[in-house]
Design a protein around this motif. Sequence first.
Motif, mmCIF file in Angstrom:
data_model
loop_
_atom_site.group_PDB
_atom_site.id
_atom_site.type_symbol
_atom_site.label_atom_id
_atom_site.label_comp_id
_atom_site.label_asym_id
_atom_site.label_seq_id
_atom_site.Cartn_x
_atom_site.Cartn_y
_atom_site.Cartn_z
ATOM 1 N N SER A 239 33.143 15.172 -2.245
ATOM 2 C CA SER A 239 32.247 16.291 -1.745
ATOM 3 C C SER A 239 32.490 17.376 -2.817
ATOM 4 C CB SER A 239 32.926 17.024 -0.517
ATOM 5 O OG SER A 239 34.174 17.617 -0.551
ATOM 6 N N LYS A 240 31.750 18.196 -3.249
ATOM 7 C CA LYS A 240 31.498 19.345 -4.046
ATOM 8 C C LYS A 240 31.135 20.465 -3.601
ATOM 9 C CE LYS A 240 30.409 19.654 -9.095
ATOM 10 N NZ LYS A 240 29.728 18.628 -10.077
ATOM 11 N N GLN A 241 31.964 21.654 -3.380
ATOM 12 C CA GLN A 241 31.327 22.842 -2.710
ATOM 13 C C GLN A 241 30.515 23.480 -3.771
ATOM 14 O OE1 GLN A 241 32.313 23.601 0.464
ATOM 15 N NE2 GLN A 241 30.754 25.471 0.307
ATOM 16 N N MET A 242 29.510 23.992 -3.339
ATOM 17 C CA MET A 242 28.567 24.690 -4.159
ATOM 18 C C MET A 242 27.876 25.723 -3.310
ATOM 19 S SD MET A 242 28.243 22.415 -6.797
ATOM 20 C CE MET A 242 27.000 23.076 -7.702
ATOM 21 N N GLY A 243 27.535 26.541 -4.163
ATOM 22 C CA GLY A 243 26.672 27.937 -3.498
ATOM 23 C C GLY A 243 25.474 27.434 -3.090
ATOM 24 N N SER A 244 24.901 27.940 -2.067
ATOM 25 C CA SER A 244 23.610 27.776 -1.403
ATOM 26 C C SER A 244 22.640 28.585 -2.277
ATOM 27 C CB SER A 244 23.499 28.095 0.021
ATOM 28 O OG SER A 244 22.100 28.358 0.623
ATOM 29 N N PRO A 245 21.374 27.943 -2.461
ATOM 30 C CA PRO A 245 20.272 28.931 -3.073
ATOM 31 C C PRO A 245 19.977 30.104 -2.361
ATOM 32 C CG PRO A 245 19.895 26.418 -3.250
ATOM 33 C CD PRO A 245 20.989 26.762 -2.441
ATOM 34 N N ALA A 246 20.351 29.997 -0.856
ATOM 35 C CA ALA A 246 19.938 31.213 -0.221
ATOM 36 C C ALA A 246 21.176 32.463 -0.298
ATOM 37 C CB ALA A 246 19.981 30.951 1.343
ATOM 38 N N GLY A 247 21.927 31.940 -1.264
ATOM 39 C CA GLY A 247 23.037 33.043 -1.488
ATOM 40 C C GLY A 247 23.846 33.730 -0.140
ATOM 41 N N SER B 155 33.679 43.458 0.321
ATOM 42 C CA SER B 155 34.604 44.536 0.354
ATOM 43 C C SER B 155 35.641 44.279 -0.959
ATOM 44 C CB SER B 155 35.718 44.247 1.611
ATOM 45 O OG SER B 155 36.384 42.955 1.508
ATOM 46 N N ARG B 156 35.437 43.149 -1.627
ATOM 47 C CA ARG B 156 36.500 42.866 -2.624
ATOM 48 C C ARG B 156 35.604 42.739 -4.047
ATOM 49 N NH1 ARG B 156 41.941 41.457 -2.207
ATOM 50 N NH2 ARG B 156 42.479 41.542 0.130
ATOM 51 N N GLN B 157 34.162 42.729 -3.904
ATOM 52 C CA GLN B 157 33.310 42.643 -4.917
ATOM 53 C C GLN B 157 33.773 43.291 -6.431
ATOM 54 O OE1 GLN B 157 30.990 40.300 -4.817
ATOM 55 N NE2 GLN B 157 30.958 40.299 -6.824
ATOM 56 N N SER B 158 34.203 44.326 -6.337
ATOM 57 C CA SER B 158 34.506 45.301 -7.374
ATOM 58 C C SER B 158 35.675 44.766 -8.249
ATOM 59 C CB SER B 158 34.840 46.944 -6.965
ATOM 60 O OG SER B 158 35.651 47.063 -6.038
ATOM 61 N N ARG B 159 36.461 43.914 -7.348
ATOM 62 C CA ARG B 159 37.611 43.563 -8.034
ATOM 63 C C ARG B 159 37.515 42.262 -8.741
ATOM 64 N NH1 ARG B 159 41.913 44.285 -2.936
ATOM 65 N NH2 ARG B 159 40.801 46.174 -1.982
ATOM 66 N N VAL B 160 36.609 41.275 -8.378
ATOM 67 C CA VAL B 160 36.055 40.203 -8.802
ATOM 68 C C VAL B 160 35.742 40.266 -10.426
ATOM 69 C CG1 VAL B 160 34.855 38.077 -8.622
ATOM 70 C CG2 VAL B 160 35.831 39.087 -6.443
ATOM 71 N N PRO B 161 36.210 39.289 -11.054
ATOM 72 C CA PRO B 161 35.750 39.140 -12.506
ATOM 73 C C PRO B 161 34.497 38.730 -12.641
ATOM 74 C CG PRO B 161 37.586 37.920 -12.225
ATOM 75 C CD PRO B 161 37.471 38.489 -10.965
ATOM 76 N N VAL B 162 33.713 39.112 -13.912
ATOM 77 C CA VAL B 162 32.608 38.465 -14.029
ATOM 78 C C VAL B 162 32.652 37.354 -14.902
ATOM 79 C CG1 VAL B 162 30.173 38.949 -15.104
ATOM 80 C CG2 VAL B 162 31.226 40.789 -13.834
ATOM 81 N N LEU B 163 32.190 36.162 -14.383
ATOM 82 C CA LEU B 163 32.335 35.149 -14.998
ATOM 83 C C LEU B 163 30.939 34.524 -15.778
ATOM 84 C CD1 LEU B 163 34.291 32.652 -12.617
ATOM 85 C CD2 LEU B 163 35.013 34.333 -14.137
ATOM 86 N N SER B 164 30.961 34.114 -16.846
ATOM 87 C CA SER B 164 29.841 33.218 -17.573
ATOM 88 C C SER B 164 29.353 32.281 -16.499
ATOM 89 C CB SER B 164 30.390 33.067 -18.969
ATOM 90 O OG SER B 164 30.877 32.182 -19.045
ATOM 91 N N ALA B 165 28.047 31.891 -17.016
ATOM 92 C CA ALA B 165 27.624 30.661 -16.373
ATOM 93 C C ALA B 165 28.263 29.573 -16.766
ATOM 94 C CB ALA B 165 26.027 30.559 -16.827
ATOM 95 N N ALA B 166 28.785 29.379 -18.082
ATOM 96 C CA ALA B 166 29.538 28.196 -18.222
ATOM 97 C C ALA B 166 30.942 28.165 -17.232
ATOM 98 C CB ALA B 166 30.248 28.263 -19.624
ATOM 99 N N GLN B 167 31.390 29.531 -17.183
ATOM 100 C CA GLN B 167 32.766 29.490 -16.339
ATOM 101 C C GLN B 167 32.639 29.223 -14.797
ATOM 102 O OE1 GLN B 167 33.588 33.611 -17.605
ATOM 103 N NE2 GLN B 167 35.980 32.888 -18.331
ATOM 104 N N GLN B 168 31.531 29.569 -14.477
ATOM 105 C CA GLN B 168 30.956 29.241 -13.092
ATOM 106 C C GLN B 168 30.944 27.871 -12.908
ATOM 107 O OE1 GLN B 168 28.104 31.914 -11.423
ATOM 108 N NE2 GLN B 168 28.564 33.273 -12.864
ATOM 109 N N GLU B 169 30.257 27.129 -13.812
ATOM 110 C CA GLU B 169 29.819 25.775 -13.770
ATOM 111 C C GLU B 169 31.279 25.025 -13.872
ATOM 112 O OE1 GLU B 169 28.221 22.110 -13.088
ATOM 113 O OE2 GLU B 169 27.365 24.006 -12.964
ATOM 114 N N TYR B 170 32.236 25.301 -14.528
ATOM 115 C CA TYR B 170 33.639 24.722 -14.868
ATOM 116 C C TYR B 170 34.396 24.974 -13.655
ATOM 117 C CZ TYR B 170 38.137 23.708 -16.531
ATOM 118 O OH TYR B 170 39.411 23.017 -16.494
ATOM 119 N N ARG B 171 34.258 25.785 -12.836
ATOM 120 C CA ARG B 171 35.143 26.259 -11.646
ATOM 121 C C ARG B 171 34.526 25.088 -10.543
ATOM 122 N NH1 ARG B 171 35.763 29.828 -8.416
ATOM 123 N NH2 ARG B 171 38.074 30.540 -8.613
ATOM 124 N N ARG B 172 33.415 24.641 -10.622
ATOM 125 C CA ARG B 172 32.624 23.724 -9.632
ATOM 126 C C ARG B 172 32.959 22.364 -10.061
ATOM 127 N NH1 ARG B 172 28.398 27.692 -9.661
ATOM 128 N NH2 ARG B 172 27.258 26.660 -11.436
#
Length: 209
Positions: free
Chosen positions: A57-65, A79-96
């Motif tokens: 299984s590969k957990q992915m975000g839903s297109p519906a957000g 509630s924690r959005q302001s603390r989460v670092p902004v990742l590039s598209a490549a970083q987000q893809e790597y996490r998956r």
Amino acid sequence: MAGTALLMIDMQTGYTVDDGVRDALGWPPIWRLDTVIAECAELLTAARLARIPVIYSKQMGSPAGSLAMNPRAVRHMQSRQSRVPVLSAAQQEYRREIIEAVAPTPEDLILEKTRHSFFAYTELDPVLRSLAIQRLIVAGLQTNVCVEATVRAALERNYDVALAEDAVSTDGPDLPADAPWDRAFTTPNYGRNPNYWNELLDAPSPRTP
């Protein structure tokens, strides 16, 4: 082992990369992660040698957000959005991506999912039926979230399920590997079925005469 398949749940690099996301969301490190990765790697090798189908299984975000997310999860993320670092598209893809040490082979199957259960809104069940699978060995992350949801869903669909207790883990050491069974399945109907994975590969299905 005819009729048996291995489900490898969400073994993705988002658990291993030090990008600050888990810390920002208040999620502790995965307990004994290196050990679990090593156990999953050995389990995968043994399963392939035994010609057991392996399905990731590969957990992915839903297109519906957030529209497709549990409201409680949405509130937590907001509630924690302001603390989460902004990742590039490549970083987000790597996490998956699947962790390299437990990477799939060309013979393995990878199915994407957007919910906790591997069965929810995926083609897992028809794939298993097509392969004449009756028994599932379940391993991966996290014990009390996607592993547990998948185990429950499999039992509801009348699969025999075995949990590889040395090849699963979750946030911190407080929740033991066999927590889904202790909470839900230690009953006269189900028994208690977590075992070390090498024991599971030798165990016949309960349906075997």
